[in-house]
Motif scaffolding. Sequence first.
Motif, PDB file in Angstrom:
ATOM      1  N   GLY A 103      51.344  43.894 106.369  1.00  0.00           N
ATOM      2  CA  GLY A 103      50.331  44.396 107.159  1.00  0.00           C
ATOM      3  C   GLY A 103      48.920  43.990 106.915  1.00  0.00           C
ATOM      4  O   GLY A 103      48.005  44.619 107.571  1.00  0.00           O
ATOM      5  N   HIS A 104      48.564  43.003 106.158  1.00  0.00           N
ATOM      6  CA  HIS A 104      47.364  42.555 105.947  1.00  0.00           C
ATOM      7  C   HIS A 104      46.680  41.448 107.160  1.00  0.00           C
ATOM      8  O   HIS A 104      45.556  41.240 106.934  1.00  0.00           O
ATOM      9  CB  HIS A 104      46.918  41.925 104.474  1.00  0.00           C
ATOM     10  CG  HIS A 104      46.971  43.108 103.553  1.00  0.00           C
ATOM     11  ND1 HIS A 104      45.614  43.102 102.774  1.00  0.00           N
ATOM     12  CD2 HIS A 104      47.399  44.117 103.194  1.00  0.00           C
ATOM     13  CE1 HIS A 104      45.651  44.010 102.151  1.00  0.00           C
ATOM     14  NE2 HIS A 104      46.881  44.658 102.055  1.00  0.00           N
ATOM     15  N   MET A 105      47.651  41.194 108.055  1.00  0.00           N
ATOM     16  CA  MET A 105      47.328  40.161 109.105  1.00  0.00           C
ATOM     17  C   MET A 105      47.226  40.812 110.134  1.00  0.00           C
ATOM     18  O   MET A 105      48.258  41.228 110.621  1.00  0.00           O
ATOM     19  CB  MET A 105      48.339  39.028 109.205  1.00  0.00           C
ATOM     20  CG  MET A 105      48.416  37.986 107.815  1.00  0.00           C
ATOM     21  SD  MET A 105      46.961  37.325 107.534  1.00  0.00           S
ATOM     22  CE  MET A 105      46.730  36.263 108.893  1.00  0.00           C
ATOM     23  N   ARG A 137      39.480  37.981 103.488  1.00  0.00           N
ATOM     24  CA  ARG A 137      39.326  39.365 103.166  1.00  0.00           C
ATOM     25  C   ARG A 137      40.549  39.882 102.138  1.00  0.00           C
ATOM     26  O   ARG A 137      40.082  40.541 101.071  1.00  0.00           O
ATOM     27  CB  ARG A 137      39.423  40.375 104.374  1.00  0.00           C
ATOM     28  CG  ARG A 137      38.981  41.715 104.283  1.00  0.00           C
ATOM     29  CD  ARG A 137      38.963  42.485 105.438  1.00  0.00           C
ATOM     30  NE  ARG A 137      37.963  42.091 106.345  1.00  0.00           N
ATOM     31  CZ  ARG A 137      37.935  41.637 107.499  1.00  0.00           C
ATOM     32  NH1 ARG A 137      38.938  41.329 108.231  1.00  0.00           N
ATOM     33  NH2 ARG A 137      36.821  41.329 108.111  1.00  0.00           N
ATOM     34  N   THR A 138      41.740  39.296 102.215  1.00  0.00           N
ATOM     35  CA  THR A 138      42.616  40.077 101.135  1.00  0.00           C
ATOM     36  C   THR A 138      42.462  39.333  99.748  1.00  0.00           C
ATOM     37  O   THR A 138      42.593  40.080  98.909  1.00  0.00           O
ATOM     38  CB  THR A 138      44.114  39.210 101.766  1.00  0.00           C
ATOM     39  OG1 THR A 138      44.372  40.035 103.166  1.00  0.00           O
ATOM     40  CG2 THR A 138      45.004  39.921 100.814  1.00  0.00           C
ATOM     41  N   CYS A 139      41.768  38.140  99.889  1.00  0.00           N
ATOM     42  CA  CYS A 139      41.493  37.598  98.677  1.00  0.00           C
ATOM     43  C   CYS A 139      40.315  38.272  97.992  1.00  0.00           C
ATOM     44  O   CYS A 139      40.204  38.637  96.635  1.00  0.00           O
ATOM     45  CB  CYS A 139      41.544  35.918  98.586  1.00  0.00           C
ATOM     46  SG  CYS A 139      40.763  35.185  97.171  1.00  0.00           S
ATOM     47  N   MET A 168      33.341  33.443 102.976  1.00  0.00           N
ATOM     48  CA  MET A 168      34.155  33.143 104.077  1.00  0.00           C
ATOM     49  C   MET A 168      34.290  34.050 105.168  1.00  0.00           C
ATOM     50  O   MET A 168      33.916  33.757 106.549  1.00  0.00           O
ATOM     51  CB  MET A 168      35.373  32.474 103.668  1.00  0.00           C
ATOM     52  CG  MET A 168      35.482  31.396 102.627  1.00  0.00           C
ATOM     53  SD  MET A 168      37.334  31.109 102.604  1.00  0.00           S
ATOM     54  CE  MET A 168      37.229  29.569 101.567  1.00  0.00           C
ATOM     55  N   VAL A 169      34.340  35.333 104.969  1.00  0.00           N
ATOM     56  CA  VAL A 169      34.396  36.120 105.721  1.00  0.00           C
ATOM     57  C   VAL A 169      33.249  36.316 106.399  1.00  0.00           C
ATOM     58  O   VAL A 169      32.829  36.564 107.881  1.00  0.00           O
ATOM     59  CB  VAL A 169      34.858  37.702 105.079  1.00  0.00           C
ATOM     60  CG1 VAL A 169      34.637  38.898 106.186  1.00  0.00           C
ATOM     61  CG2 VAL A 169      36.146  37.513 104.284  1.00  0.00           C
ATOM     62  N   ASP A 170      31.951  36.458 105.723  1.00  0.00           N
ATOM     63  CA  ASP A 170      30.752  36.697 106.373  1.00  0.00           C
ATOM     64  C   ASP A 170      30.372  35.446 107.366  1.00  0.00           C
ATOM     65  O   ASP A 170      29.904  35.788 108.452  1.00  0.00           O
ATOM     66  CB  ASP A 170      29.609  36.811 105.277  1.00  0.00           C
ATOM     67  CG  ASP A 170      29.938  38.041 104.319  1.00  0.00           C
ATOM     68  OD1 ASP A 170      30.735  39.008 104.865  1.00  0.00           O
ATOM     69  OD2 ASP A 170      29.402  38.072 103.007  1.00  0.00           O
ATOM     70  N   ALA A 171      30.397  34.294 106.843  1.00  0.00           N
ATOM     71  CA  ALA A 171      29.970  32.952 107.465  1.00  0.00           C
ATOM     72  C   ALA A 171      30.871  33.086 108.762  1.00  0.00           C
ATOM     73  O   ALA A 171      30.547  32.695 110.055  1.00  0.00           O
ATOM     74  CB  ALA A 171      30.589  31.772 106.628  1.00  0.00           C
ATOM     75  N   GLN A 172      32.304  33.244 108.713  1.00  0.00           N
ATOM     76  CA  GLN A 172      33.156  32.950 109.747  1.00  0.00           C
ATOM     77  C   GLN A 172      32.825  34.061 110.780  1.00  0.00           C
ATOM     78  O   GLN A 172      33.025  33.707 112.004  1.00  0.00           O
ATOM     79  CB  GLN A 172      34.528  32.885 109.382  1.00  0.00           C
ATOM     80  CG  GLN A 172      35.013  31.607 108.617  1.00  0.00           C
ATOM     81  CD  GLN A 172      36.057  31.288 108.327  1.00  0.00           C
ATOM     82  OE1 GLN A 172      37.160  31.757 108.965  1.00  0.00           O
ATOM     83  NE2 GLN A 172      36.641  30.519 107.168  1.00  0.00           N
TER      84      GLN A 172
END
Length: 230
Positions: free
Chosen positions: A137-139, A189-191, A207-211
């Motif tokens: 459910g995390h994807m 985000r999961t990590c 990574m979340v913020d940049a992407q």
Amino acid sequence: MTGLTATAPDETDLGDVPDRKPALTRWLVIGAAALVAIVLALSLLAVTDNGNNKSAAVPTADSADAGFARDMAVHHQQAVEMAYIVRDRTTDEDVRRLAYDIAQTQANQRGMLLGWLSLWNLPVTSPDGYMTWMPMGHMSHQMKDGSLMPGMATNTELNQLGKLNGKQAEILYLQLMYDHHMGGIDMARTCAEQCAVPQEKKLAQGMVDAQQSEMKVMADLLRERGSAPR
């Protein structure tokens, strides 16, 4: 692994990009950045407060830390490969600049992830396959038939990108990379939520913020070309 080996940069003219190094140097630095990142990753995790710092514990092979490092290294490798492909299929400075920035960043991050796995003395591949560390459910982005992980392009799509030129190549690259970021953001985000190593959690959130920011740029570039994310 088929479709995941980036072509070495050649001396193809990449066009004049203001305030940038010469074309060949810009792309060669991607490989150098990965090597530097490995050294930085090893140094960063080797320096811990002391033996009673819980963050100094080595992750297990089935941990979110190890799973994210393994899978995101593969995910990033394809992003670098796509950047090399589009580099040779268009002369548009905006697309080339975006591709270069993504390739440099993700090659650097990939070096850090592999460096951590080496430091932890953990294998770079899992016998259980990809994404086994991700809770159900995390994807939010579903995996396409023929791709290794959610967001990743298939070999067919990579081959198609390598045959297009100009605007058509730009559109397909931007659409593929937009999807690529969607899958990568779910993983990162999961990590950020579940990984135990502080340095890795910080990298994942970055990574979340940049992407997310890059996805806005890609959407704008697609709109300028009369297209949109798929």
